[in-house]
Design a protein around this motif. Structure first.
Motif: not given
Ligand code: NDP
Ligand code: GDR
Length: 330
Positions: A15-25
């Protein structure tokens, strides 16, 4: 737009990784296994922004199909049977998910696009087990102490082997314990912070724990997923230890958590011999200097901040969901 596939997206780190990758585009794709009820508690807030695919680490063709459909540049293998005590009760299943599952995923990558897909494997400090060196670093020999640890050692070496055999960009991140308010309640940090919140609100009278002497290097999951991502952005694939470089005992964890709500832990904690493991990992402390130097990674959340954040998240959750009349504050 870069595309990433995450196995284990419904877990804490996913869940945290998905948030990070979304924020990185990134365009984010998550693999979920089929179950009769959906288990999207941790990713409920993301389901309109990520694409979920049904597949299973036990089923080779399902993994290949997802990679064929998505054609990602990055794959993060976070799925595993990750609870150490369960690995003694279900050792074969743990091996199938946590060890052989890695080979299935690597084979899927090799078949679909071995030169174009970069792979992150979620390795663990449990591989160090009965530690052969303090602190533990990338070169420290492994001595796992549970079927889970043994399975992770396999996952680590098969990842290294695919890199060396086929020239694939595969990395193994040797992550020490990392926690958050999204941690499963069976793991000791969350069990303690959840227990403290319940006791504070009069919803429980005691907290039963196992070994209070074991020591862990605990960090914050949000910091650790950034290290996973950084590992796949380097020119050459390599393996890294990710840790804070500090260790604390379970007893210190308990004391810190009860202190957050002004209670004396000795009045509530019961040591239960039934929770002692068949073989224990007594001490873990990692040396993250390579990751700091090469990746520029640094943990942001300290141990007391982590405990505090988890205690207050659990308190707020019970305050939101349990009617005042059922609570008898301690
Ligand atoms: P969790 O237990 O929270 O999540 C595990 C995930 O794996 C869940 O999404 C689970 O799905 C999924 N999964 C399990 N079996 C299968 C399967 N057969 N096929 C597909 N998916 C499956 O783990 P964490 O997020 O804490 O950890 C992520 C990874 O990092 C794990 O591999 C863990 O072993 C490793 N690790 C964790 C550390 C930590 O301190 N958190 C430290 C070092 C390594 P479902 O929701 O359906 O159960
Ligand atoms: P660990 O985490 O085994 O390190 O694996 P866990 O939180 O389960 O245990 C940490 C230490 O606490 C002691 N302990 C207890 N543990 C639990 N779960 N419940 C208790 O009541 C209790 N009392 C004492 C344990 O004996 C142990 O020494 C975690 C998982 O996330 C793995 O998937 C990951 O690879 C490693 O961290 C790094």
């Amino acid at each position: 737009m870069k595309k990433a596939v995450i196995t284990g997206v419904t877990g804490q780190d996913g869940s945290y990784l998905a948030e990070l990758l979304l924020s990185e585009g990134y365009q984010v794709h998550g693999i979920v296994r089929r179950s009769s009820t959906e288990n999207f508690e941790r990713i409920g807030h993301l389901t309109d922004r990520i694409t979920l695919h049904q597949a299973d680490l036990l089923d080779q063709s399902s993994l290949t199909t997802v990679l064929e459909e998505v054609r990602p540049q990055e794959v993060y293998n976070l799925a595993a049977q990750s609870f150490v005590p369960t690995s003694w009760k279900q050792p074969v299943l743990t091996t199938e998910f946590t060890a052989t599952g890695v080979t299935r995923l690597l084979e899927a990558v090799r078949q679909v696009d071995p030169k174009g897909i970069r792979v992150y494997q979620a390795s663990s400090s449990e591989m160090f087990g009965k530690v052969q060196e303090v602190p533990q670093r990338e070169q420290t020999p492994f001595y796992p102490r549970s079927p889970y640890g043994v399975a992770k050692v396999y996952g680590h070496w098969i990842t290294v082997n695919y890199r060396e055999s086929y020239g694939m960009y595969c990395v193994s991140g040797i992550l020490f314990n990392h926690e958050s308010e999204r941690r499963g309640k069976e793991f000791v940090t969350r069990k303690v912070t959840d227990g403290v919140a319940k006791i504070k609100l009069g919803l429980a009278r005691e907290l039963r724990l196992g070994n209070l002497d074991s020591k862990r290097d605990w960090g914050f999951a949000g910091d650790y997923v950034r290290a996973m991502w950084l590992m796949l952005q380097q020119e050459a694939p390599d393996d890294y230890v990710i840790a804070t470089g500090e260790t604390h005992s379970v007893r210190e964890l308990v004391q810190n958590a009860f202190d957050c709500v002004g209670l004396d832990w000795k009045k509530y904690v019961v040591e239960d011999p039934a929770m002692i493991r068949p073989a224990e990992v007594d001490l873990l402390i990692g040396d993250p200097s390579k990751a700091m130097k090469v990746l520029g990674w640094k943990p942001q959340v300290t141990f007391p901040e982590l405990v505090r954040r988890m205690v207050f998240a659990d308190l707020q959750r019970y305050q939101r969901t349990v009617p005042v009349e059922t609570r008898k504050a301690a």
